[in-house]
Enzyme design. Structure first.
Site, mmCIF file in Angstrom:
data_model
loop_
_atom_site.group_PDB
_atom_site.id
_atom_site.type_symbol
_atom_site.label_atom_id
_atom_site.label_comp_id
_atom_site.label_asym_id
_atom_site.label_seq_id
_atom_site.Cartn_x
_atom_site.Cartn_y
_atom_site.Cartn_z
ATOM 1 C CG ASP A 186 -18.177 -49.520 19.734
ATOM 2 O OD1 ASP A 186 -18.956 -48.633 20.129
ATOM 3 O OD2 ASP A 186 -17.843 -49.652 18.543
ATOM 4 C CG ASP A 232 -16.831 -46.652 15.063
ATOM 5 O OD1 ASP A 232 -16.400 -47.151 16.118
ATOM 6 O OD2 ASP A 232 -18.044 -46.477 14.830
#
Length: 361
Positions: A186, A232
């Site tokens: 990420d 997420d």
């Protein structure tokens, strides 16, 4: 308002998905057994996710964005209907009257004949399932025609809840490998390149939750959105669900690690929003969520002297004695592609009537 709503929407599938994961883990129905992510899967996950993300980025650069999104819309239209139907079924069952004419049906496809006959699809369903499917189809048509943010969020919440429920980590070490790998993934794709942000903005599919920042000015026609990727939610969510099952294995009638990790998730997401607001730049949420979701429970385990028990706990050995190994996993952080495998397995395996599980929404 927008960020608060995103946080609330993210918490719902994690909380209820974790509760349903326990029920799913204890189910003896083979068609409703979860898929387990092993340490090998966890180590490969960021690499495969990176290749897929880069592939999508190149597709959007080379081919017409309109046609790609049309194809993806049809794909997620089908998946969204199945996921939403599975999500609302436990809740809808409570609203059917006792005298509801609930007929049983079976969809059966076979290959070959005689002793060599092989079942390809053997799916049992009833009238209640058809009602849930019809309601989900209405949302699906609404999303397909309007791409409205509410329809997008309904599908996104369904994908997230199904992901937390049906994808299980086999132990805490595997969870740390998975979260650690995606932490690097990420950070690199958000700060190192513009790939993640470009794909997120170009990808017209329910792989993210959105909420309008100009809702008060424009109402339901608002078009300035804050967004949160489903990865997420699902990735930390399956780790939080693992800690809930660990709490249950301790047989102390407390959910200390579950609530600790749940609070850690709120803290990490709040910190993400705060940093994003300060620096006015998109933030990789896992940069803040991973240290919080791993660090908070670990500190509690150190304080209670249960670190050894935490890392020696095997979910697949204690609660999931017959859990199949995961062979196909999500392609990008935030993508619900893994749900396709889960829903296809449900369509290809016979199942008995499902037991009541905690309400999804």
């Amino acid at each position: 308002l927008a960020y608060g709503s995103l946080v609330l929407m993210a918490l719902l599938p994690i909380f209820f998905g974790a509760l349903r994961s326990v029920s799913c883990a204890k189910s003896k129905n083979s068609s409703e057994m979860p898929e387990t992510i092993t340490s090998r899967d966890a180590a490969r996950f960021p690499i495969v996710a990176s290749c897929t993300l880069l592939g999508l980025y190149l597709f959007f650069k080379i081919f017409s964005q309109e046609y790609i999104n049309l194809l993806l819309s049809m794909y997620f239209f089908v998946l969204g209907i199945l996921a939403l139907s599975h999500t609302i079924s436990p809740m809808m069952n409570r609203f059917f009257p006792a005298n509801f004419p609930n007929k049983q049906y079976q969809l059966l496809f076979t290959q070959g004949s005689g002793e060599s006959k092989e079942e390809i699809v053997n799916y049992e369903f009833d009238t209640k399932d058809l009602v849930c499917l019809a309601l989900s189809s209405v949302v699906g048509v609404w999303y397909l025609l309007r791409k409205h943010w509410i329809a997008n969020n309904l599908f996104g919440l369904a994908f997230s809840l199904n992901g937390v429920e049906l994808l299980h980590l086999n132990n805490v070490s595997t969870g740390c490998i998975l979260l650690g790998g995606l932490f690097i993934y990420d950070v690199f794709w958000v700060f190192g390149t513009n790939v993640m942000v470009t794909v997120a903005k170009s990808f017209e599919a329910p792989i993210k939750l959105v909420f309008p920042q100009d809702l008060l000015e424009k109402g339901l026609d608002a078009d300035n959105f804050a967004m949160l990727g489903l990865g997420d939610i699902v990735i930390p969510g399956i780790f939080i669900a693992l800690l809930l099952r660990f709490d249950i294995s301790l047989k102390k009638n407390t959910h200390t690690y579950f609530y600790t990790s749940f609070v850690a998730y709120i803290f990490g997401l709040g910190l993400t929003i705060f940093i994003m607001h300060i620096f006015k730049h998109a933030q990789p949420a896992l940069l803040y969520l991973v240290p919080a979701c791993i660090g908070f429970p670990l500190l509690v385990a150190l304080a209670k002297g249960e670190v050894t028990e935490m890392f020696s706990y095997e979910s697949s050995a204690e609660i999931l004695p017959h859990t199949p190994r995961l062979t196909h996993f999500p392609t990008v952080s935030g993508s619900p592609a893994s749900l396709a495998d889960s829903m296809q397995q449900k369509l290809s395996c016979p199942r008995r009537r499902r037991q009541q599980s905690p309400s999804a929404m």
